[in-house]
Motif scaffolding. Structure first.
Motif, PDB file in Angstrom:
ATOM      1  N   THR A  73       0.841  -1.187   0.000  1.00 19.70           N
ATOM      2  CA  THR A  73       0.000   0.000   0.000  1.00 19.70           C
ATOM      3  C   THR A  73       0.882   1.245   0.000  1.00 19.70           C
ATOM      4  OG1 THR A  73      -0.076   0.197   2.405  1.00 19.70           O
ATOM      5  CG2 THR A  73      -1.700  -1.274   1.365  1.00 19.70           C
ATOM      6  N   HIS A  74       0.250   2.409  -0.232  1.00 19.84           N
ATOM      7  CA  HIS A  74       0.998   3.665  -0.158  1.00 19.84           C
ATOM      8  C   HIS A  74       1.646   3.814   1.209  1.00 19.84           C
ATOM      9  CE1 HIS A  74      -0.755   4.847  -3.939  1.00 19.84           C
ATOM     10  NE2 HIS A  74      -0.243   6.055  -3.869  1.00 19.84           N
ATOM     11  N   GLU A 248      -6.791   1.230   2.634  1.00 25.94           N
ATOM     12  CA  GLU A 248      -6.648   2.237   1.579  1.00 25.94           C
ATOM     13  C   GLU A 248      -6.528   1.605   0.202  1.00 25.94           C
ATOM     14  OE1 GLU A 248      -1.846   3.049   1.566  1.00 25.94           O
ATOM     15  OE2 GLU A 248      -3.091   4.396   2.742  1.00 25.94           O
ATOM     16  N   TRP A 279      -2.639   9.335  -0.169  1.00 28.65           N
ATOM     17  CA  TRP A 279      -3.757   8.539  -0.651  1.00 28.65           C
ATOM     18  C   TRP A 279      -5.077   9.230  -0.343  1.00 28.65           C
ATOM     19  CZ3 TRP A 279      -3.523   4.638  -3.906  1.00 28.65           C
ATOM     20  CH2 TRP A 279      -4.605   3.785  -4.047  1.00 28.65           C
TER      21      TRP A 279
END
Length: 338
Positions: A73-74, A248, A279
């Protein structure tokens, strides 16, 4: 510039330069000074291996990340980037090692192979065998996250229980009476993944406190899973008008599913969550969220680990962060009758 060039200019052998840099053997003061003059003239910086010979350390930190087949994920990418950058600022290298699934051998090599001076663990479970293994090995380590019994480990983490609870309270304040939690993947939660379990606890507590209805849904960390979980929520609980999430990676699928259903955010459904700031700001509309300071956390994890390496007998430090909820455009009053 390398040791060979320094040796040529100083009129000595390569081994003599190496001995002067490492301190492994005695070199006469005159020779050492001549070598140092050449180094100063050329602005030469010995590499990490040469310094390690002198200091008796690898000058390398291990960073244990999710398996390579898992899409980071970010937030996770920010952790990795900040750890690498913070280590570079103090002239340390970082060795990445996946763990989980078929990658346990990689973690074992990291622990037992004298490759690193200390380890930073990501994605920690409430009961985590890697923590027990590092304790047994006596290798300094720091967690980005913490176990259920965390008193004797050093860690930095986000208070997911409190932050998801705040999201629920925010939605309740806006009049939402039925809310859903979109958690991380069922496989991850089943393994005892700390943020997922703590988020579920915070969600349940806040729903009970506010006297509203809540439904918890696990969700894979990808767009398709985000789309699918909205379809399930709408089919099973169409009364839901508020969503809290820490997933997210699924958000784009969540948005597309709502759009496909003719629903608008926040007119019909409000979304609040815990996410990396980039995000959250890139989401459309921008996401109301507790912005996880991932880069700050990675930097502090390196600082904590360097402290542990230098003074392993000091009391472990615990840092629990509770960033404020940043109000953006993804939340609004509950629709009439919602």
């Amino acid at each position: 510039m390398n040791i060979g060039e320094i040796a040529r200019r100083a009129g000595v052998s390569r081994s003599t330069v190496s001995y002067a840099l490492s301190g492994k053997r005695t070199v006469s003061e005159a020779t050492r000074r001549r070598i140092q003059d050449v180094i100063d003239e050329l602005d030469y910086r010995p590499n990490a291996a040469a310094r390690a010979l002198k200091e008796g350390r690898t000058r390398t930190l291990g960073l244990v990340v999710p398996p390579a087949g898992t899409r980071l994920t970010h937030m996770q990418l920010d952790f990795v980037a900040s750890v690498v950058e913070a280590a570079a600022r103090v002239d340390l290298d970082v060795l990445l090692s996946p763990s989980g699934g078929d990658h346990d051998r990689s973690f074992e090599r990291l622990v037992s192979g004298s490759r690193v001076d200390g380890v930073i663990l990501m994605e920690i479970r409430m009961e985590d065998a890697r923590v027990a293994r590092l304790r047994k090995a006596g290798l300094p380590f720091v967690g980005i996250g913490h176990t259920a019994r965390d008193d004797d480990m050093c860690w930095i983490d986000v208070d997911y229980a409190s932050l998801i609870a705040r999201c629920v309270h925010h939605l309740a304040d806006l009049g939402h009476r039925a809310v859903a939690l979109i958690n991380r993947s069922p496989e991850l939660v089943a393994t005892g993944y700390g943020p997922g379990l703590r988020a579920a606890e915070g969600f349940a507590a806040a729903v009970a406190e506010r006297g509203i209805t809540g439904y918890a849904y696990p969700c894979g960390d990808d767009t398709a899973s985000g789309h699918g979980v909205i379809e399930r929520i709408r089919a099973e609980h169409p009364e839901v008008t508020g969503i809290a999430t820490l997933n997210e990676a699924a958000l784009s699928g969540v948005w597309h599913a709502l759009e496909d259903a003719g629903l608008q955010v926040p007119r019909d459904v409000s979304i609040a969550g815990v996410a990396a700031r980039q995000w959250a700001e890139d989401f459309r509309p921008p996401l109301t969220s507790a912005d996880v300071p991932a880069r700050q956390m990675g930097t502090q994890a390196v600082e904590l680990l360097v402290e542990r390496i230098a003074a392993p007998d000091t009391a472990p430090r615990h840092i629990l962060l509770t960033p404020p909820i940043s109000l953006r455009a993804s939340t609004g009053p509950a629709p009439a009758g919602g």
